[in-house]
Design a protein around this motif. Structure first.
Motif, short mmCIF file in Angstrom:
data_model
loop_
_atom_site.label_atom_id
_atom_site.label_comp_id
_atom_site.label_asym_id
_atom_site.label_seq_id
_atom_site.Cartn_x
_atom_site.Cartn_y
_atom_site.Cartn_z
N PRO A 35 50.43 30.15 14.04
CA PRO A 35 51.32 30.29 14.90
C PRO A 35 50.81 30.20 16.54
N PHE A 36 50.83 28.90 16.92
CA PHE A 36 50.45 28.53 18.17
C PHE A 36 51.37 29.37 19.33
N GLY A 37 52.41 29.22 19.23
CA GLY A 37 53.34 30.20 20.30
C GLY A 37 53.32 31.45 20.25
N ASP A 38 52.97 31.96 19.23
CA ASP A 38 52.88 33.52 19.09
C ASP A 38 51.39 33.92 19.70
N TYR A 39 50.73 33.15 19.39
CA TYR A 39 49.24 33.13 19.81
C TYR A 39 49.13 32.97 21.19
N VAL A 40 49.53 32.09 22.01
CA VAL A 40 49.73 31.87 23.28
C VAL A 40 50.47 33.01 23.96
N ARG A 41 51.42 33.46 23.62
CA ARG A 41 52.28 34.82 24.18
C ARG A 41 51.36 36.00 24.23
N ALA A 42 50.71 36.16 22.84
CA ALA A 42 49.86 37.26 22.85
C ALA A 42 48.57 37.10 23.92
N LEU A 43 48.17 35.88 23.80
CA LEU A 43 47.06 36.00 24.90
C LEU A 43 47.53 36.24 26.35
N VAL A 44 48.77 35.96 26.76
CA VAL A 44 49.21 36.23 28.13
C VAL A 44 49.44 37.81 28.28
N ALA A 45 49.83 38.30 27.21
CA ALA A 45 49.96 39.82 27.26
C ALA A 45 48.76 40.59 27.37
N ASP A 46 47.84 40.00 26.61
CA ASP A 46 46.37 40.48 26.63
C ASP A 46 45.86 40.30 27.77
N LEU A 47 45.97 39.17 28.56
CA LEU A 47 45.56 38.98 29.83
C LEU A 47 46.11 40.13 30.75
N GLU A 48 47.49 40.48 30.75
CA GLU A 48 48.31 41.26 31.44
C GLU A 48 47.49 42.75 31.41
N LEU A 49 47.20 43.00 30.24
CA LEU A 49 46.65 44.43 29.89
C LEU A 49 45.27 44.44 30.79
N ASP A 50 44.51 43.49 30.86
CA ASP A 50 43.13 43.37 31.31
C ASP A 50 43.08 43.10 33.09
N LEU A 51 44.51 42.63 33.36
CA LEU A 51 44.32 42.29 34.98
C LEU A 51 43.74 43.62 35.76
N PRO A 52 44.22 44.73 35.55
CA PRO A 52 43.56 45.87 36.39
C PRO A 52 42.39 45.94 36.64
N LEU A 53 41.44 45.43 35.57
CA LEU A 53 40.08 45.23 35.69
C LEU A 53 39.57 44.29 36.59
N ALA A 54 40.42 43.48 36.89
CA ALA A 54 40.02 42.37 38.03
C ALA A 54 40.91 42.18 39.01
N TRP A 55 41.75 43.28 39.63
CA TRP A 55 42.64 42.80 40.67
C TRP A 55 42.09 42.26 41.79
N GLY A 56 42.81 41.01 42.24
CA GLY A 56 42.34 40.50 43.34
C GLY A 56 41.04 39.39 43.52
N ARG A 57 40.47 39.43 42.25
CA ARG A 57 39.33 38.75 42.08
C ARG A 57 39.62 37.16 41.71
N THR A 58 38.79 36.20 42.00
CA THR A 58 39.10 34.80 41.78
C THR A 58 38.25 34.31 40.32
N VAL A 59 38.85 33.75 39.63
CA VAL A 59 38.24 33.16 38.51
C VAL A 59 37.62 31.71 38.91
N HIS A 60 36.31 31.62 38.43
CA HIS A 60 35.29 30.60 38.67
C HIS A 60 35.17 29.59 37.53
N SER A 61 35.72 30.22 36.28
CA SER A 61 35.36 29.16 35.08
C SER A 61 36.20 29.94 33.91
#
Ligand SMILES: C[S@@+](CC[C@H](N)C(=O)[O-])C[C@H]1O[C@@H](n2cnc3c(N)ncnc32)[C@H](O)[C@@H]1O
Ligand code: SF4
Length: 393
Positions: A35-61
């Motif tokens: 389920p590639f499409g569902d998995y990518v949608r879930a990854l984006v939702a998962d990322l949004e859930l974690d974003l408050p742990l990394a507000w304003g920071r830059t990703v290096h890799s």
């Protein structure tokens, strides 16, 4: 004071064509279409859930690990990277690695990955000996591994890693050396050279295959292969990692320097430093892909959250930095652990007395002897070995 270190993003893609008998990673045999499409949608939702742990920071890799990420089509990787970059700032030149199984490689896919923003590949070659590959239960042979690397080079990838394992069932010293020679001949930027370990809860642990080299032979293989790698221009910078100058894996280096990372996808682990709260938190996600898919992006998708007590940080720090040939600086220890250097003065002096660690140009490094007993060195920094719970600096 805890100072937030560089931030990385780990993305777990959990499926494989077949489960290898030695593998204890969170990888699951593919049954039917994925389920590639569902998995990518879930990854984006998962990322949004974690974003408050990394507000304003830059990703290096960014690292797509598995499992077998190369089972995902390039447009799924492209879709994810576009959506991630709309939510997080990526540093210029950000390293983006994708793990690739040589048995799943296609030329069109490599061009697509490159266009999607992947700029580094890591091939799970393991060996160039077809008998060894068969005994490891791999789905590819040596000709497929070489063809996959050439396809990636034709598509424009010059920054790639080859994973090799040694101390394999039925392998002798000459065979281990030959694997390294064939790897070098493909002109990779990086080679990872792991000793096969019998991980608990794997088929190999339950029924060890015949002909696994003993510890002395495994040590000879490691030393001989390291010499071949050095002669080929690959610097040894971590227990199992070798790179051409400037081509160390930025993502793994950040782990080993006790950096921060967001971990998204089934079973992924994250570690984040919260400057305002002077805390280090770990968060991990539900392990099974189906369970994680149905809960991703909600609290129910989180497998657990914990704060790392100050007394546990020195051991965690040493578990990582002592893997590195570069060692560490005491000021980095203080910034990454939020503790004064006095907290580790006792075990450090002990390690130096034993001849395991030394100080050189302001850095604490393993000696050759310490390299042979690295687990013992790390254990000196265990909370119970190091004394009472320290007060954060
Ligand atoms: C997460 S795996 C992913 C690579 C990809 N799935 C593959 O196997 O082609 C990363 C690497 O870890 C190494 N590895 C996996 N299990 C191991 C074990 N039991 N002992 C030593 N190295 C292992 C292998 O070299 C493997 O390529
Ligand atoms: S292909 Fe890689 S991740 Fe998948 S089962 Fe084999 S070693 Fe594990």
């Amino acid at each position: 004071m805890l100072v937030p270190p560089p931030l990385s993003l780990y993305v777990h893609l959990p499926w494989c064509v077949r489960k290898c008998p030695y593998c204890d990673f969170n990888s699951h045999e593919q049954r039917g279409p994925l389920p590639f499409g569902d998995y990518v949608r879930a990854l984006v939702a998962d990322l949004e859930l974690d974003l408050p742990l990394a507000w304003g920071r830059t990703v290096h890799s960014v690292f797509f690990g598995g499992g077998t990420p190369s089972l995902f089509p390039a447009d799924a990787i492209d879709d994810f990277l576009q959506q991630a970059s709309a939510r997080l700032r990526f540093a210029p030149g950000c390293e983006v690695t994708l793990e690739t199984n040589p048995g799943t490689a296609e030329h069109d896919r490599f061009e697509g990955y490159l266009a999607a923003g992947v700029n580094r590949l890591s091939f799970g070659v393991q060996s160039f000996d077809d008998g060894c590959l068969q005994r490891l239960g791999r789905i590819h042979d040596s000709a497929q591994a070489e063809a996959a690397v050439k396809q990636a080079q034709d598509a424009g990838f010059d920054n790639f890693n080859l994973d090799l394992m040694y101390a394999l069932p039925g392998q002798d010293l000459a065979m281990a050396e030959h694997d390294v020679e064939r790897a070098i001949a493909l002109d990779p930027a990086h080679i990872s050279h792991y000793q096969l370990t019998l991980e608990p809860n794997t088929l190999f642990a339950a029924r060890p295959p015949a002909g696994i080299p003993d510890d002395d032979l495994a040590w000879d293989m490691q030393e001989r292969c390291q010499a071949l790698l050095a002669a080929g221009g690959f610097g040894h910078y971590e227990i199992s990692a070798y790179a051409r100058p400037g081509r160390q894996c930025a993502h793994n280096l950040n782990y080993w320097r006790y950096g921060d990372y967001l971990g998204i996808g089934a079973g992924a682990h994250g570690k984040l430093t919260l400057g305002a709260e002077q805390a280090i938190v770990r968060r991990w996600k539900l392990k099974h892909p189906t369970a994680w898919l149905s809960a991703a992006g909600t609290d129910a998708g989180i497998g657990g959250d914990e704060r790392i007590p100050p007394g546990h940080r020195p051991f965690e720090y040493m578990l990582n930095v002592l893997r590195l040939e570069e060692g560490f600086r005491l000021e980095d220890f203080e910034a990454r652990c939020g503790l004064g250097r006095d907290v580790i003065a006792g075990p450090l002096a002990d390690a130096m007395r034993q001849g395991w660690l030394q100080e050189q140009d302001g850095r604490i490094l393993k000696t050759a002897l310490g390299g042979r007993f690295v687990n013992d060195v790390m254990e000196l920094f265990l909370p119970e070995a190091a004394g009472p719970e320290p007060t954060p600096a």
